[in-house]
Write an enzyme that holds these catalytic residues in place. Sequence first.
Site, PDB file in Angstrom:
ATOM      1  N   HIS A   1     -19.868 -15.828   9.083  1.00  0.00           N
ATOM      2  CA  HIS A   1     -19.519 -16.415   7.733  1.00  0.00           C
ATOM      3  C   HIS A   1     -18.824 -15.252   7.058  1.00  0.00           C
ATOM      4  O   HIS A   1     -19.135 -14.458   6.123  1.00  0.00           O
ATOM      5  CB  HIS A   1     -21.073 -16.509   7.162  1.00  0.00           C
ATOM      6  CG  HIS A   1     -21.068 -17.582   5.951  1.00  0.00           C
ATOM      7  ND1 HIS A   1     -21.727 -18.516   5.883  1.00  0.00           N
ATOM      8  CD2 HIS A   1     -20.215 -17.500   4.773  1.00  0.00           C
ATOM      9  CE1 HIS A   1     -21.495 -19.267   4.919  1.00  0.00           C
ATOM     10  NE2 HIS A   1     -20.645 -18.687   4.045  1.00  0.00           N
TER      11      HIS A   1
ATOM     12  N   GLU B   1     -16.423 -22.779   7.618  1.00  0.00           N
ATOM     13  CA  GLU B   1     -15.233 -22.833   6.778  1.00  0.00           C
ATOM     14  C   GLU B   1     -13.990 -22.280   7.240  1.00  0.00           C
ATOM     15  O   GLU B   1     -13.509 -21.236   6.345  1.00  0.00           O
ATOM     16  CB  GLU B   1     -15.609 -22.509   5.288  1.00  0.00           C
ATOM     17  CG  GLU B   1     -16.971 -23.415   4.665  1.00  0.00           C
ATOM     18  CD  GLU B   1     -16.977 -23.237   3.345  1.00  0.00           C
ATOM     19  OE1 GLU B   1     -16.602 -22.371   2.862  1.00  0.00           O
ATOM     20  OE2 GLU B   1     -17.749 -24.152   2.531  1.00  0.00           O
TER      21      GLU B   1
ATOM     22  N   TYR C   1     -18.671 -29.901  -1.813  1.00  0.00           N
ATOM     23  CA  TYR C   1     -18.830 -29.749  -3.361  1.00  0.00           C
ATOM     24  C   TYR C   1     -18.212 -30.462  -4.125  1.00  0.00           C
ATOM     25  O   TYR C   1     -18.748 -30.849  -5.168  1.00  0.00           O
ATOM     26  CB  TYR C   1     -18.474 -28.179  -3.383  1.00  0.00           C
ATOM     27  CG  TYR C   1     -19.404 -27.083  -2.708  1.00  0.00           C
ATOM     28  CD1 TYR C   1     -20.392 -26.696  -3.269  1.00  0.00           C
ATOM     29  CD2 TYR C   1     -19.022 -26.591  -1.513  1.00  0.00           C
ATOM     30  CE1 TYR C   1     -21.397 -25.819  -2.716  1.00  0.00           C
ATOM     31  CE2 TYR C   1     -19.514 -25.797  -0.747  1.00  0.00           C
ATOM     32  CZ  TYR C   1     -20.803 -25.273  -1.410  1.00  0.00           C
ATOM     33  OH  TYR C   1     -21.910 -24.570  -0.919  1.00  0.00           O
TER      34      TYR C   1
END
Length: 498
Positions: free
Chosen positions: A142, A187, A330
């Site tokens: 991450h 991501e 989102y």
Amino acid sequence: MVKRWMAHILFLLFVTGIECIPRKFPSDFKFGVGTSAYQIEGAWTEDHKSESIWEHYIHSNPKVIADGSNADVACDSYHKYEEDVEMLKNLGVDHYRFSISWPRILPNGTANHVNQNGVQYYRNLIKLLKKNKIEPMVTLYHWDLPQVLQEQGGFASEKLVKWFTDYARLCFKLFGKDVKTWITFNEPKQICLFGYGLGVFAPALNKSGELDYLCAYNLLKAHAEAWHIYNNEFRPHQKGRISMVVEFSWHEPLLPDVPAFEEAAISNLEFMAGIYVNPLYRGDWPEIVKAKVAHNSRKEGKDRSRLPEFSTEEINQIKGTCDFLAVNFYTSFLVYPSVTPQPEMYSARDAGVSSYQPWYWEEAKSVWLKVTPWGFKRLLKYLKDTYDNPEIIITENGISDGGELDDDLRISYMQQHLNAILEAIWEYGVNVSGYTVWSLMDSFEWLDGYQSRFGLYHVDFSDPRRQRTMKASARYYKDIIKNRSLDKTSGYLTCSLE
Ligand SMILES: *[C@@H]1O[C@H](CO)[C@@H](O)[C@H](O)[C@H]1NC(C)=O
Ligand SMILES: *[C@@H]1O[C@H](CO)[C@@H](O)[C@H](O)[C@H]1NC(C)=O
Ligand SMILES: *[C@@H]1O[C@H](CO)[C@@H](O)[C@H](O)[C@H]1NC(C)=O
Ligand SMILES: *[C@@H]1O[C@H](CO)[C@@H](O)[C@H](O)[C@H]1NC(C)=O
């Protein structure tokens, strides 16, 4: 599963033109919350942890963070993980998504030296989660690459594949007995486009249209190799699953049903997310990405495309390395065709589109986040149709505010997005099997520092004890998890005349 009587009612209502959606989640639907190591752990030099690229970036450029803060202490979860697990228990979640800090486990970056203190921290956390019947969902990366590896090229180097897979294999070996859901990378767009293309995230390199594509190429090969290692060496006895998390925004054509605008929206979806997901399902970049980058490269007088080419062997290696589709959602954008998109963003120029969010869309604290549950529903349908009806786990969804305890905005956001999932499941038959709120608690929100708060729990960052306090949204989510339903009606239908 839909009960027989429910199916009858649905059918009856369908023929009469009334549309009804059960308010209940499927019985095996999983609810969770997420965090990441760098955003919560703190203890940045403790017990032989080495520096990550984010620590290096922020310590040398404190001005890039909106409030001048950093994550050296953050939520202090390195010392307070027992309290974190208490909060998870209180919420009643099925799973907890967290990440392992690579520089905490391997301070030298490479597997030649394993830091036992770091290993012990995650062993303790996982053990406590298991004891409380909370499934760990573990992200290997991450965004916190050991700085020593950045100095050897980071994601722009072919060596990433070996560095990452050695680290991944070690984690499977150390923790795989108790971890059944693995995420390789979180991501890739933010890692590659923001980190190597636009220069806004660590390591702050800004060669868009070249380095971001090279980063994606190496990252995908590292992911695929890690998937095969898990599949061959660990899955037979550990019996878990592994995937990569991709952030999808929804890209809506500014003028619907106008072909050039429809194409612009698809183009943006492919350049921003398909570029990472298409290889997992089909082995190669999306056709539209290959064609547009090749076309632009030729116009620039280059003798080959700026987009690296996968060999046949690589295509076969990458194809199929996705046990479920892990989606962060989102927000949405309106998209239109454009010959002069954001000039600094080469991949947007390659896509030939511009996008924006109208001022009247409801806003969060984060400038990029506008409330668009309708886009979420459309995205879920699109994913079903585009990737052959995969199982989908929502690995992040949430909203930022200023940290209020009565966080009505968050409750309303969750309500609307969970409703979009229910509609996608019952209307379109999308196979969504889980939902993860971002985030368990307020934490270090990258460039926003502590100004944008995503937590279900408030954290007092001025208090050395980093006191955690339940927000109204946490009580709301706890109720939903307990009811397995979105409303008081608990399992009945809501109907509307279409
Ligand atoms: C690896 O890290 C250990 C502990 O920090 C250090 O003593 C050792 O010299 C490092 N080894 C290499 C090869 O860098
Ligand atoms: C890109 O990075 C270089 C070197 O760090 C810097 O001089 C330049 O201003 C940056 N350009 C942009 C557009 O940020
Ligand atoms: C969703 O996908 C999983 C994994 O492929 C499968 O086991 C399950 O039956 C699917 N559920 C539905 C409702 O299609
Ligand atoms: C959960 O169910 C209870 C009792 O049926 C109800 O009072 C409560 O409002 C429900 N909560 C949510 C969030 O739907």
